[in-house]
Design a protein around this motif. Structure first.
Motif, PDB file in Angstrom:
ATOM      1  N   GLU B 432      44.279 -31.364  58.060  1.00 34.03           N
ATOM      2  CA  GLU B 432      45.605 -31.974  57.881  1.00 34.03           C
ATOM      3  C   GLU B 432      45.761 -33.169  58.819  1.00 34.03           C
ATOM      4  O   GLU B 432      46.201 -34.241  58.421  1.00 34.03           O
ATOM      5  CB  GLU B 432      46.700 -30.955  58.191  1.00 34.03           C
ATOM      6  CG  GLU B 432      46.680 -29.749  57.276  1.00 34.03           C
ATOM      7  CD  GLU B 432      47.414 -30.029  55.982  1.00 34.03           C
ATOM      8  OE1 GLU B 432      48.621 -30.301  56.059  1.00 34.03           O
ATOM      9  OE2 GLU B 432      46.776 -30.008  54.911  1.00 34.03           O
ATOM     10  N   ILE B 433      45.370 -32.961  60.084  1.00 36.76           N
ATOM     11  CA  ILE B 433      45.505 -34.030  61.080  1.00 36.76           C
ATOM     12  C   ILE B 433      44.660 -35.231  60.681  1.00 36.76           C
ATOM     13  O   ILE B 433      45.116 -36.377  60.687  1.00 36.76           O
ATOM     14  CB  ILE B 433      45.073 -33.519  62.474  1.00 36.76           C
ATOM     15  CG1 ILE B 433      46.026 -32.413  62.920  1.00 36.76           C
ATOM     16  CG2 ILE B 433      45.070 -34.662  63.481  1.00 36.76           C
ATOM     17  CD1 ILE B 433      45.583 -31.702  64.177  1.00 36.76           C
ATOM     18  N   VAL B 434      43.404 -34.955  60.273  1.00 36.22           N
ATOM     19  CA  VAL B 434      42.511 -36.053  59.875  1.00 36.22           C
ATOM     20  C   VAL B 434      43.123 -36.835  58.712  1.00 36.22           C
ATOM     21  O   VAL B 434      43.140 -38.066  58.709  1.00 36.22           O
ATOM     22  CB  VAL B 434      41.114 -35.508  59.496  1.00 36.22           C
ATOM     23  CG1 VAL B 434      40.246 -36.631  58.941  1.00 36.22           C
ATOM     24  CG2 VAL B 434      40.452 -34.867  60.692  1.00 36.22           C
ATOM     25  N   HIS B 435      43.665 -36.103  57.724  1.00 39.69           N
ATOM     26  CA  HIS B 435      44.262 -36.775  56.567  1.00 39.69           C
ATOM     27  C   HIS B 435      45.433 -37.639  56.985  1.00 39.69           C
ATOM     28  O   HIS B 435      45.601 -38.760  56.502  1.00 39.69           O
ATOM     29  CB  HIS B 435      44.744 -35.735  55.539  1.00 39.69           C
ATOM     30  CG  HIS B 435      43.611 -35.091  54.809  1.00 39.69           C
ATOM     31  ND1 HIS B 435      42.594 -35.814  54.231  1.00 39.69           N
ATOM     32  CD2 HIS B 435      43.311 -33.790  54.561  1.00 39.69           C
ATOM     33  CE1 HIS B 435      41.724 -34.984  53.671  1.00 39.69           C
ATOM     34  NE2 HIS B 435      42.145 -33.746  53.865  1.00 39.69           N
ATOM     35  N   GLU B 436      46.253 -37.118  57.906  1.00 39.26           N
ATOM     36  CA  GLU B 436      47.431 -37.867  58.358  1.00 39.26           C
ATOM     37  C   GLU B 436      47.009 -39.180  59.006  1.00 39.26           C
ATOM     38  O   GLU B 436      47.546 -40.238  58.719  1.00 39.26           O
ATOM     39  CB  GLU B 436      48.211 -37.026  59.366  1.00 39.26           C
ATOM     40  CG  GLU B 436      49.605 -36.666  58.892  1.00 39.26           C
ATOM     41  CD  GLU B 436      50.197 -35.605  59.780  1.00 39.26           C
ATOM     42  OE1 GLU B 436      50.476 -35.929  60.950  1.00 39.26           O
ATOM     43  OE2 GLU B 436      50.332 -34.457  59.313  1.00 39.26           O
ATOM     44  N   VAL B 437      45.998 -39.075  59.904  1.00 41.10           N
ATOM     45  CA  VAL B 437      45.517 -40.270  60.600  1.00 41.10           C
ATOM     46  C   VAL B 437      44.987 -41.272  59.584  1.00 41.10           C
ATOM     47  O   VAL B 437      45.282 -42.469  59.642  1.00 41.10           O
ATOM     48  CB  VAL B 437      44.407 -39.902  61.611  1.00 41.10           C
ATOM     49  CG1 VAL B 437      43.767 -41.160  62.174  1.00 41.10           C
ATOM     50  CG2 VAL B 437      44.987 -39.055  62.725  1.00 41.10           C
ATOM     51  N   GLU B 438      44.238 -40.770  58.614  1.00 38.00           N
ATOM     52  CA  GLU B 438      43.636 -41.662  57.634  1.00 38.00           C
ATOM     53  C   GLU B 438      44.709 -42.343  56.791  1.00 38.00           C
ATOM     54  O   GLU B 438      44.618 -43.537  56.496  1.00 38.00           O
ATOM     55  CB  GLU B 438      42.665 -40.884  56.746  1.00 38.00           C
ATOM     56  CG  GLU B 438      41.719 -41.808  56.007  1.00 38.00           C
ATOM     57  CD  GLU B 438      40.926 -41.084  54.944  1.00 38.00           C
ATOM     58  OE1 GLU B 438      41.329 -39.974  54.560  1.00 38.00           O
ATOM     59  OE2 GLU B 438      39.923 -41.652  54.487  1.00 38.00           O
ATOM     60  N   ALA B 439      45.740 -41.573  56.409  1.00 35.08           N
ATOM     61  CA  ALA B 439      46.798 -42.125  55.572  1.00 35.08           C
ATOM     62  C   ALA B 439      47.530 -43.255  56.285  1.00 35.08           C
ATOM     63  O   ALA B 439      48.058 -44.180  55.658  1.00 35.08           O
ATOM     64  CB  ALA B 439      47.775 -41.022  55.177  1.00 35.08           C
ATOM     65  N   GLU B 440      47.572 -43.175  57.629  1.00 36.60           N
ATOM     66  CA  GLU B 440      48.202 -44.233  58.419  1.00 36.60           C
ATOM     67  C   GLU B 440      47.455 -45.548  58.228  1.00 36.60           C
ATOM     68  O   GLU B 440      48.047 -46.622  58.211  1.00 36.60           O
ATOM     69  CB  GLU B 440      48.146 -43.871  59.906  1.00 36.60           C
ATOM     70  CG  GLU B 440      49.171 -42.849  60.328  1.00 36.60           C
ATOM     71  CD  GLU B 440      50.550 -43.466  60.440  1.00 36.60           C
ATOM     72  OE1 GLU B 440      50.674 -44.446  61.194  1.00 36.60           O
ATOM     73  OE2 GLU B 440      51.474 -42.986  59.758  1.00 36.60           O
ATOM     74  N   ILE B 441      46.130 -45.452  58.136  1.00 39.05           N
ATOM     75  CA  ILE B 441      45.295 -46.655  58.194  1.00 39.05           C
ATOM     76  C   ILE B 441      44.977 -47.185  56.801  1.00 39.05           C
ATOM     77  O   ILE B 441      45.084 -48.380  56.547  1.00 39.05           O
ATOM     78  CB  ILE B 441      43.976 -46.347  58.945  1.00 39.05           C
ATOM     79  CG1 ILE B 441      44.292 -45.702  60.300  1.00 39.05           C
ATOM     80  CG2 ILE B 441      43.180 -47.611  59.153  1.00 39.05           C
ATOM     81  CD1 ILE B 441      43.084 -45.131  60.989  1.00 39.05           C
TER      82      ILE B 441
END
Lengths: 165, 580
Positions: B432-441
Motif C-alpha cells: 500500500e505504501i509503495v503504491h501511494e508513493v508511486e501514485a504521487e510521482i
C-alpha cells in the motif's frame, strides 16, 4: 614460449635501508589514526560500544599486519637506475609497477622531502615527463644520494635536445 | 544603438611590464571586439527578460500589483551591471601575436600576463555560440598541451570578430609571420574549400541514423520522461490533469487497472515509448553537434574540423601534433555496423578524461567502413595501421575475466535470494505504501503493481540471465584484446562495452609503464602501457603475457626498453612466467 622470451631485470640500485623505518612509521601513524576513529563513539555511546570496538579491532589488526609486512615487501621491490639514456624504476608491493622514461623526454627533475622523510634523512626524486600518466618517483633515497641523482639527471637532460613532447 | 567605439576610447598602450620582447615591441596590441558587450548583454537580457516579463504577468494576475513593478527594472539593472563589468574586462584585455610569441594581458583587479611561444601552440579552437554568430563574433581557445601561468593550459579570447578569429587561426598554426594577403583574403569564415585544402570527410545526413545507436538511448528516454514526470510532480499533478481533461482520457485508476490487465502488451509498448523519446533526443543533439561537419587537411598539414548547427565549432590541430587515431566502437553502435573516429593529439586535453574524449571527437557516428578509411586518411598511411594484424593475448587473460564473471554471478545469486525472501515476506500494508508513493510521482502508476503481481521465481530467472550476460561479456572482452606493431604506429585494442582501437605514433611514445596486480603476477600477465603526451596520456596493452608484452614494447620503440631486458630462462626468473 622460446627460451629468449624477454623478462625485465630489476633496476640496479635498492633504495636506502632507512626507507623501511620510514614506511613503517608512516603506516603505523595512519593505522593509529584510523583505529582511533571508531574508538571515540565506543567510549561516548554505551549501547553500540561492542560493535565499534569490534570495528576498531578489525581496522587495527589489518593496519598492524600491513605495518609489519608492507615495508619489508616494498624494500624488496623498490629499486631504481639511471643510465645515460633512461630512468628505470620499480615500485609498489601488492600492486607493482615498472616505469621507463628516456632522458630526451624528461621535462623537470625535483627533489622533495616531507617532515617525516627528513627525520629519517631521506628524500624523494620526482621525474616529470609530458605524459598525463603521472611523474616517475624514486622514494626513500638517502638525502645526499637523492641530490646527486637529481643533479646527474638535470645535467643529462640539459645536454639532450628536444622539447620533451 | 550607440556606436560601439564610444565604449572603447583609445587608450595609450603602455609598454609591456612583463618580459620584454626584443625587436617586436612594434607589433600593435589588439583588443577584443567592442560588440562583445552587446552580445553578452543581449544574451543575458533575453534569458532574464523573458523571466522578468512572465514574473510581472504572474504578479499582476495574482493581484500584487506593487510587486509587479520590480522584475523588469531589476533585470535591466542587472544586465547593465553585467555589461559594465564586461566592458571593464574588455578594456583591460589586450592580445598580440608577434613572430615568436602569443601574448595576452587581462584582468580588471588582478592583472595577468600570459605569453606562450608560438611553436608551442598545438591547437586552435574557434567556437561561436548562436548569440555570438548573430553578432559576427567568435571565441578562440589556443591549446598548448602544457600549463601556462596558473593552471590552465590554454589562452581564451572572448570574443573577437569571426574574421579576426579565422586570421588568428591561420597565423598561429602556419608559424612564421602572418602573411599580409591572408589579412584581406578571409574577411569572414567562408565555407568554400581553399585550393590547397584536402577534404577528408563531409557530413552525409544518412549518418544521423547511427546517432541513437548508444547503450544510453533507453536511459536518455527515461531521463526525458522523468523530467516531464518531475514537472508534473512539482505542480501537484495539475499538468497531467489538464492534459488528460484536454485529451478526454479516462481517469488514472481506470487506466492503471486497464494496463495491469494487459501487462504483456503495455510493458513492450512503454519500453518502445522510452526508446522513441531517446531516439528523438539523441538525433536532435547529433544534428545540432554535427551539422555542416567537414574535416579537412590544409596545405601545411593542419587538420581542421568544422561542425555545428547553432554553435559553430572550428577546431584546428597542427599536423605533427596529431600523434594517432582512436577508432571507437561502443557496443550498440558496433552491432549496427557503426563507429567513430577520435584524435590522439597533444594540446587537446580537457580537465578530465571525459572532456578530453569529447574534445577529441573527429567524426560523428558513421558506417564502420567509412570510419576506417577516414582513420587511414588521417594517419596518411598506405596500409592502414588499423589493418595491422593484432596478436592474441594469453588464455589466462580469459581465465581472469571468467573469474570476474563468477564473482558477478555469485553476487547476483545472493541479491536474487535476498529479493525472493523479501518478496515472500512483503505484506499488504507494505505494498500500500509503495503504491501511494508511486501514485504521487507517476500519473499512471504501474511499476510497483507489475513487481507485486510477478511470481517469486522471476528474481531467480533474472539472476541466471545476469550470470549468462556476465560470461558472455567476459568472452567478448577477451576477444577484444589485441596488440600489434605497424611500421610507424603501435596498435592496441581493448573493450567490450566500448571497443577502442588506438593507433599511436611510435615516435610519440615517451616511456613505458608495466604494472602487475597480484592476480596478474600469478597468471603471468601484465599491463604494458606506452606513455605519451598525446590524448589520454597512456595507452595500454591490457592483460598481455609479460614476455609477449615486453617483446612488443621493445619492437615498437627500439632501444628504450632493451637495456633493462634479459633473455632466456636464466636465474631470477619470476614465478608465473608466461607459459606457452
Amino acid at each position: 614460449m622460446s627460451t629468449d622470451a624477454p623478462r625485465l631485470r630489476p633496476p640496479r640500485h635498492r633504495v636506502d635501508r632507512r626507507a623501511v623505518a620510514w614506511w613503517t612509521t608512516r603506516t603505523l601513524a595512519v593505522t593509529v589514526v584510523l583505529t582511533a576513529v571508531p574508538v571515540v563513539p565506543a567510549v561516548v555511546w554505551e549501547p553500540v560500544r561492542l560493535w565499534f570496538l569490534v570495528a576498531a579491532a578489525a581496522i587495527g589488526g589489518l593496519g598492524l599486519l600491513i605495518t609489519v609486512v608492507m615495508p619489508q615487501w616494498r624494500y624488496r621491490v623498490h629499486r631504481w637506475e639511471v643510465t645515460d639514456t633512461a630512468v628505470y624504476t620499480a615500485s609498489g608491493w601488492f600492486w607493482q609497477e615498472w616505469r621507463v622514461a628516456p632522458m630526451s623526454r624528461i621535462q623537470t627533475v625535483d627533489t622533495a622531502r616531507g617532515p617525516l622523510q627528513r627525520a629519517f634523512g631521506l628524500s624523494s626524486v620526482t621525474v616529470t615527463t609530458a605524459s598525463a600518466a603521472g611523474p616517475i618517483e624514486i622514494t626513500g633515497l638517502d638525502h645526499e644520494a637523492a641530490t646527486e641523482v637529481a643533479d646527474q639527471l638535470t645535467d643529462i637532460t640539459q645536454a639532450t635536445p628536444g622539447d620533451a613532447t | 544603438m550607440t556606436s560601439p567605439n564610444e565604449h572603447t576610447p583609445a587608450e595609450p598602450v603602455e609598454p609591456a611590464e612583463a618580459p620584454a620582447n626584443p625587436g617586436h615591441e612594434d607589433t600593435p596590441w589588439e583588443r577584443l571586439h567592442p560588440l562583445t558587450v552587446w552580445a553578452g548583454a543581449a544574451a543575458t537580457g533575453l534569458v532574464l527578460g523573458v523571466g522578468a516579463v512572465v514574473g510581472t504577468v504572474v504578479l499582476l494576475v495574482t493581484g500584487a500589483s506593487l510587486w509587479a513593478l520590480v522584475p523588469v527594472p531589476a533585470t535591466v539593472a542587472f544586465v547593465a551591471l553585467f555589461a559594465w563589468i564586461d566592458l571593464l574586462r574588455l578594456r583591460a584585455t589586450r592580445y598580440r601575436v608577434t613572430a615568436e610569441r602569443m601574448e595576452l594581458r587581462s584582468g580588471i583587479i588582478s592583472k595577468s600576463y600570459k605569453s606562450i611561444p608560438r611553436e608551442r601552440v598545438r591547437s586552435v579552437d574557434v567556437n561561436a555560440q548562436i548569440h555570438l554568430r548573430l553578432f559576427g563574433l567568435c571565441m578562440v581557445t589556443v591549446g598548448t598541451g602544457e600549463k601556462i601561468g596558473s593552471g590552465a593550459d590554454q589562452i581564451q579570447l572572448m570574443f573577437i570578430s569571426a574574421g579576426q578569429g579565422e586570421r588568428l587561426r591561420r597565423d598561429l598554426l602556419n608559424r612564421g609571420p602572418a602573411p599580409a594577403e591572408a589579412r584581406d583574403e578571409m574577411p569572414e569564415g567562408t565555407d568554400g574549400t581553399a585550393p590547397d585544402e584536402v577534404e577528408l570527410a563531409r557530413l552525409s545526413p544518412a549518418w544521423f541514423a547511427y546517432a541513437p545507436a548508444t547503450g544510453a538511448t533507453v536511459g536518455v528516454g527515461l531521463g526525458a520522461i522523468a523530467t516531464l514526470l518531475g514537472i508534473n510532480a512539482q505542480t501537484q499533478g495539475s499538468v497531467w490533469r489538464w492534459t488528460s481533461d484536454w485529451l478526454g482520457l479516462p481517469s488514472s485508476q481506470e487506466m492503471a487497472s486497464y494496463a495491469a490487465s494487459r501487462l504483456l502488451l503495455v510493458l513492450p509498448l512503454s519500453l518502445l515509448g522510452l526508446l522513441v523519446s531517446g531516439v528523438v533526443v539523441l538525433t536532435a543533439v547529433a544534428v545540432e553537434t554535427w551539422w555542416n561537419y567537414r574535416l579537412t587537411r590544409e596545405a601545411d598539414g593542419t587538420v581542421r574540423l568544422r561542425r555545428g548547427l547553432l554553435t559553430s565549432v572550428s577546431l584546428s590541430v597542427e599536423g605533427r601534433r596529431l600523434n594517432g587515431v582512436s577508432f571507437y566502437e561502443p557496443f550498440v553502435l558496433r552491432s549496427v555496423g557503426g563507429a567513430c573516429v577520435r584524435a590522439v593529439a597533444t594540446g587537446l586535453s580537457g580537465a578530465d578524461e571525459k572532456k578530453t574524449s569529447a574534445k577529441s571527437r573527429l567524426s560523428p557516428h558513421m558506417p564502420t567502413g567509412r570510419a576506417r578509411s577516414l582513420a587511414a586518411a588521417l594517419m596518411r598511411e598506405e596500409g592502414s595501421p588499423l589493418d595491422t594484424p593484432l596478436a592474441r593475448h594469453p588464455r589466462s587473460a580469459l581465465r581472469r575475466r571468467r573469474t570476474r564473471a563468477v564473482f558477478v554471478s555469485l553476487l547476483c545469486a545472493a541479491v536474487a535470494a535476498a529479493l525472493m525472501w523479501a518478496h515472500t515476506l512483503a505484506q499488504r500494508a507494505w505494498w500500500e505504501i509503495v503504491h501511494e508513493v508511486e501514485a504521487e510521482i507517476v500519473p499512471v502508476p504501474m511499476a510497483a503493481q507489475t513487481v507485486e503481481s510477478a511470481p517469486v521465481w522471476v528474481w531467480g530467472v533474472l539472476a541466471v540471465l545476469f550470470a549468462v550476460l556476465a560470461f558472455w561479456y567476459a568472452q567478448g572482452s577477451y576477444r577484444a584484446l589485441g596488440h600489434g606493431v605497424h611500421p610507424r604506429y603501435l596498435v592496441v585494442r581493448r573493450g567490450m562495452a566500448g571497443r577502442d582501437t588506438v593507433a599511436l605514433e611510435r615516435s610519440a611514445v615517451i616511456g613505458w609503464r608495466i604494472s602487475r596486480s597480484p592476480f596478474q603476477r600469478r597468471l603471468g600477465l601484465a599491463d604494458v602501457a606506452a606513455t605519451t603526451a598525446a590524448g589520454e596520456g597512456m595507452y595500454a596493452a591490457a592483460d598481455v603475457g609479460l614476455s609477449q608484452g615486453l617483446a612488443w614494447a621493445d619492437e615498437a620503440v627500439p632501444g628504450l626498453l632493451a637495456p633493462f631486458l634479459v633473455h632466456g630462462d636464466g636465474e631470477g626468473a619470476e614465478p608465473g612466467e608466461a607459459r606457452p
